[in-house]
Scaffold this active site. Structure first.
Site, PDB file in Angstrom:
ATOM      1  N   GLY A  80       0.811  -1.218   0.000  1.00  0.00           N
ATOM      2  CA  GLY A  80       0.000   0.000   0.000  1.00  0.00           C
ATOM      3  C   GLY A  80       0.847   1.272   0.000  1.00  0.00           C
ATOM      4  N   ARG A 144       1.009  -5.760  -4.985  1.00  0.00           N
ATOM      5  CA  ARG A 144       0.988  -6.669  -3.838  1.00  0.00           C
ATOM      6  C   ARG A 144       1.393  -8.104  -4.208  1.00  0.00           C
ATOM      7  NH1 ARG A 144      -0.761  -4.401   0.787  1.00  0.00           N
ATOM      8  NH2 ARG A 144      -2.241  -2.662   0.693  1.00  0.00           N
ATOM      9  N   ASP A 174       6.028  -5.503   6.584  1.00  0.00           N
ATOM     10  CA  ASP A 174       6.607  -6.707   7.201  1.00  0.00           C
ATOM     11  C   ASP A 174       6.682  -7.874   6.217  1.00  0.00           C
ATOM     12  OD1 ASP A 174       3.825  -6.568   7.335  1.00  0.00           O
ATOM     13  OD2 ASP A 174       3.671  -7.839   9.088  1.00  0.00           O
ATOM     14  N   ASP A 175       5.618  -8.093   5.446  1.00  0.00           N
ATOM     15  CA  ASP A 175       5.638  -9.224   4.505  1.00  0.00           C
ATOM     16  C   ASP A 175       6.669  -9.011   3.399  1.00  0.00           C
ATOM     17  OD1 ASP A 175       3.752 -10.670   5.803  1.00  0.00           O
ATOM     18  OD2 ASP A 175       2.068 -10.013   4.560  1.00  0.00           O
ATOM     19  N   LYS A 201       8.348   0.423   5.341  1.00  0.00           N
ATOM     20  CA  LYS A 201       7.238   1.269   4.886  1.00  0.00           C
ATOM     21  C   LYS A 201       5.909   0.741   5.398  1.00  0.00           C
ATOM     22  CE  LYS A 201       4.510  -0.081   2.405  1.00  0.00           C
ATOM     23  NZ  LYS A 201       3.579  -0.825   1.570  1.00  0.00           N
ATOM     24  N   THR A 202       5.034   1.528   5.856  1.00  0.00           N
ATOM     25  CA  THR A 202       3.599   1.276   6.005  1.00  0.00           C
ATOM     26  C   THR A 202       2.967   2.342   6.898  1.00  0.00           C
ATOM     27  OG1 THR A 202       1.806  -0.177   6.700  1.00  0.00           O
ATOM     28  CG2 THR A 202       3.857  -0.456   7.898  1.00  0.00           C
ATOM     29  N   ILE A 203       1.854   2.883   6.435  1.00  0.00           N
ATOM     30  CA  ILE A 203       1.154   3.861   7.281  1.00  0.00           C
ATOM     31  C   ILE A 203       0.656   3.196   8.558  1.00  0.00           C
ATOM     32  CG2 ILE A 203       0.377   5.354   5.398  1.00  0.00           C
ATOM     33  CD1 ILE A 203      -2.482   4.081   5.935  1.00  0.00           C
ATOM     34  N   ASP A 204       0.463   1.865   8.521  1.00  0.00           N
ATOM     35  CA  ASP A 204      -0.143   1.159   9.659  1.00  0.00           C
ATOM     36  C   ASP A 204       0.722   1.228  10.920  1.00  0.00           C
ATOM     37  OD1 ASP A 204      -1.945   0.535   7.729  1.00  0.00           O
ATOM     38  OD2 ASP A 204      -1.725  -1.638   7.855  1.00  0.00           O
ATOM     39  N   TYR A 242     -24.418  15.787  16.572  1.00  0.00           N
ATOM     40  CA  TYR A 242     -24.076  14.469  16.016  1.00  0.00           C
ATOM     41  C   TYR A 242     -22.991  13.758  16.820  1.00  0.00           C
ATOM     42  CZ  TYR A 242     -26.341  15.886  11.628  1.00  0.00           C
ATOM     43  OH  TYR A 242     -27.231  16.296  10.681  1.00  0.00           O
ATOM     44  N   MET A 249      -8.020   3.656   8.877  1.00  0.00           N
ATOM     45  CA  MET A 249      -7.246   2.601   8.250  1.00  0.00           C
ATOM     46  C   MET A 249      -6.196   2.049   9.194  1.00  0.00           C
ATOM     47  SD  MET A 249      -5.806   2.826   4.429  1.00  0.00           S
ATOM     48  CE  MET A 249      -6.925   2.222   3.189  1.00  0.00           C
ATOM     49  N   GLY A 250      -5.663   0.917   8.798  1.00  0.00           N
ATOM     50  CA  GLY A 250      -4.689   0.192   9.612  1.00  0.00           C
ATOM     51  C   GLY A 250      -5.222  -1.221   9.668  1.00  0.00           C
ATOM     52  N   GLU A 310      -9.669  -0.069  11.850  1.00  0.00           N
ATOM     53  CA  GLU A 310     -10.158  -0.850  10.699  1.00  0.00           C
ATOM     54  C   GLU A 310     -10.259  -2.347  10.998  1.00  0.00           C
ATOM     55  OE1 GLU A 310      -9.065  -1.029   5.954  1.00  0.00           O
ATOM     56  OE2 GLU A 310      -7.407  -0.847   7.351  1.00  0.00           O
TER      57      GLU A 310
HETATM   58  P1  FBP Z   1       0.680  -1.992   3.608  1.00  0.00           P
HETATM   59  O1  FBP Z   1       0.644  -2.919   4.786  1.00  0.00           O
HETATM   60  O2  FBP Z   1       1.066  -2.670   2.353  1.00  0.00           O
HETATM   61  O3  FBP Z   1       1.519  -0.783   3.886  1.00  0.00           O
HETATM   62  O4  FBP Z   1      -0.796  -1.440   3.354  1.00  0.00           O
HETATM   63  C1  FBP Z   1      -1.546  -1.001   4.421  1.00  0.00           C
HETATM   64  C2  FBP Z   1      -2.914  -0.527   4.055  1.00  0.00           C
HETATM   65  O5  FBP Z   1      -2.904   0.863   3.766  1.00  0.00           O
HETATM   66  C3  FBP Z   1      -3.887  -0.841   5.187  1.00  0.00           C
HETATM   67  O6  FBP Z   1      -3.935   0.201   6.115  1.00  0.00           O
HETATM   68  C4  FBP Z   1      -5.172  -1.089   4.462  1.00  0.00           C
HETATM   69  O7  FBP Z   1      -5.977  -1.994   5.157  1.00  0.00           O
HETATM   70  C5  FBP Z   1      -4.734  -1.681   3.168  1.00  0.00           C
HETATM   71  O8  FBP Z   1      -3.445  -1.196   2.925  1.00  0.00           O
HETATM   72  C6  FBP Z   1      -5.643  -1.352   2.035  1.00  0.00           C
HETATM   73  O9  FBP Z   1      -5.197  -2.023   0.900  1.00  0.00           O
HETATM   74  P2  FBP Z   1      -5.609  -1.668  -0.585  1.00  0.00           P
HETATM   75  O10 FBP Z   1      -4.709  -0.568  -1.018  1.00  0.00           O
HETATM   76  O11 FBP Z   1      -5.284  -2.912  -1.328  1.00  0.00           O
HETATM   77  O12 FBP Z   1      -7.029  -1.269  -0.597  1.00  0.00           O
END
Ligand code: FBP
Length: 550
Positions: A80, A144, A174-175, A201-204, A242, A249-250, A310
């Site tokens: 991602g 991916r 990680d993968d 790398k990963t925003i998560d 409201y 996400m994550g 998420e």
């Molecule tokens: P990575 O682990 O590859 O960095 O991706 C994380 C992520 O952004 C998650 O937060 C989210 O669940 C997923 O990718 C969404 O994937 P896609 O881009 O395939 O919709």
């Protein structure tokens, strides 16, 4: 490239900061540490990675500016999008050129599959300059596809040899870094003469451990989401009508939700890891939320903001069992299920396939969610949890609970809800100063690792809570982060995914204050990321990193 924004024009001139060790160029002085075995399953990892396990970590100090041999390298983006990916490439490019101006960098397109299918572009000065300090992965694209089979490794080697490529840098989570390690081991055992280096790398935010302080992209993504959450909180506090349920996400870990609540002080962030640890049921979660809403209603505050990670649904034990049963039962009964034409009949059929416990859980869910759980499946037949609208599920269930309380005379407030999902909004933002500097440093440092002749390492830049000029540079063996996990019916060596730790400082900081934030309106409005201005506005890192390292 077509027209660009005024900000992008000015921002392209930004020169990211580097750790002192790299400022004289990527040909560095290397100090080796002690051999680092895998942090768990040491023997097994040593057996699986005979050529690349138990290597020392490396620390870099500034070289004399001397040049080295030219290096032809390949770079791929994997998985991602995360803000700062282009700056990693810029760092690699500049680092390689600093070692020798005749070095070449090839970007393989569309992620790992580009390396196997030989789809590449040579990165030149002009091409690189157009992407400096920009968000997105559009420079070379990402994908991916998993790079894990010997046939893929052989094909990639063949393609590298055609271009005299001696090194591959994999920018991924990680993968992808697990696969980088498999590739490095394969090539080293074959004496293929191709180095492999990873960048985190990963925003998560779930690629971190004793060796890696944070993955890039987490900082920017959380700042973007926090700006939006702050804006919504202010709207909620202005209109006072409201409750906003915001899914963030994550995929699995709740780091983003935790960081965002720490930045915005909204009323609640559900932390999936806590739900799992306490074995909470869905009705317990709903009751907690209803209690908070009732407490605020008693203060005449019929509004608020709730953050939902998420991956929550898979951390609720009863939902996890239900999802596993559904995956299994629907795979076995796919044809029968597909032949049913009405939704009502589909739902009734699914119910007959479940155990009594899971059928009871299933029955209690709103129809829309039951359909999502039964229908949205990935190519492997698994439910796509990220497509389940957990935020809507919780609104429906809370509404039902509050209606029951109203009938019983125990709730007299009002409840009106809005739902949101913030994910893609944050993944391609222009990197914050932190990510711009960190990514460029990770890339430049990856070139230094190549210049040092090392393979099977992850680029390491640390001391990140300090200003960039105090950052340190080095490399960590990929095998040191590995353990063996049972995945898809097999024991596999993998880099451990970091979930939120309930005994670590970020969660403890939230746990200590959350009762107050739940009931009292204590919102903070972080505003948009700033690129120019005072350091306390522009150069701050995440609360998570500060709490973990100060
Ligand atoms: P990575 O682990 O590859 O960095 O991706 C994380 C992520 O952004 C998650 O937060 C989210 O669940 C997923 O990718 C969404 O994937 P896609 O881009 O395939 O919709």
């Amino acid at each position: 490239m077509s027209e660009i924004s005024a900000l992008q024009k000015v921002r392209s001139a930004y020169q990211p900061k580097l750790p002192a060790a790299l400022r004289a160029g990527a040909k560095v002085v290397v100090t080796k540490g002690n051999p680092l075995p895998a942090f768990a399953d040491t023997e097994k990892i040593s057996q699986l990675f005979p050529s690349t396990s138990n290597m020392p970590d490396l620390r870099f100090a500034a070289g004399s500016g001397e040049k080295g041999e030219a290096i032809n390298a390949a770079v791929i983006l994997s998985g991602g999008q995360a803000p700062g990916g282009h700056n990693v490439i810029a760092g690699i490019y500049d680092g390689l050129k600093s070692i020798n101006p005749n070095s070449k960098l090839y970007g393989f397109k569309g992620g790992p599959s580009g390396l196997v299918d030989n789809k590449y572009v040579e990165i030149t000065d002009d091409f690189m300059d157009a992407y400096r300090n920009t968000g997105g992965f559009d420079m070379i694209g990402s994908g991916r596809t998993k790079l894990e089979l010997p046939e893929q490794f052989d094909k990639a080697r063949e393609n590298c040899e055609k271009l005299n490529i001696k090194a591959i840098i994999i920018i991924g989570g990680d993968d992808s870094n697990t696969n980088a390690c498999l590739l490095a081991e394969y090539y080293k055992a074959q004496n293929a003469g191709i180095q492999v280096v990873g960048c985190p790398k990963t925003i998560d935010g779930d690629l971190k451990n004793a060796f890696v302080e944070t993955s890039f992209g987490f900082d920017t993504a959380c700042k973007v989401y926090s700006e939006l959450i702050g804006n919504i909180a202010r709207d909620a506090n202005s209109a006072k009508k409201y409750w906003h349920f915001i899914k963030l996400m994550g995929r699995s870990a709740s780091h983003i939700a935790l960081e965002c609540v720490l930045r915005t002080h909204v009323n609640k962030a559900i932390i999936s890891e806590e739900v799992a640890a306490k074995k909470q049921t869905i009705s317990e979660i709903v009751n907690d939320l209803a209690d908070m809403i009732a407490a605020r209603a008693a203060n005449k505050e019929n509004f608020g903001v709730i953050l939902i990670p998420e991956g929550l649904i898979e951390f609720i034990p009863e939902m996890k069992v239900l999802i596993a049963e559904l995956n299994d039962a629907l795979a076995k009964n796919a044809e029968k299920f597909a032949a049913i034409t009405t939704n009502a009949e589909k739902l009734a059929f699914v119910e007959t396939l479940l155990t009594a416990e899971s059928a009871a859980v299933y029955k209690n869910l709103p129809d829309a969610i039951r359909l999502q759980l039964s229908m949205d499946r990935d190519p492997h037949g698994n439910v796509q949890v990220s497509l389940i609208e957990t935020e809507k599920l919780l609104v429906e269930l809370v509404k039902k609970e509050l209606a029951a309380r109203k009938s019983a005379g125990t709730f007299t407030g009002k409840f009106s809800a809005q739902t949101h999902f913030f994910g893609y909004e944050g993944r391609c933002s222009a990197p914050s100063n932190f990510d711009a500097d960190y990514c460029y440093s990770l890339g430049y440092n990856a070139a230094a690792i190549l210049g040092a002749g090392a393979t099977a390492y992850m680029s390491y830049v640390g001391n990140l809570v300090k200003p960039a000029n105090e950052w340190i540079a080095g490399a960590v063996p990929l095998t040191a982060m590995m353990n063996v996990e049972h995945r898809h019916g097999e024991d596999k060596p993998v880099i451990k995914k970091a979930l939120v730790e309930l005994d670590a400082a970020p969660f403890k900081a939230y746990a200590a204050i959350r009762a107050d934030w739940a009931v009292n309106t204590s919102y903070i409005y972080p505003g948009p990321i700033q690129y120019f201005g005072p350091a306390e506005v522009c150069d701050q890192t995440t609360e998570t990193l500060k709490l973990e390292h100060q």
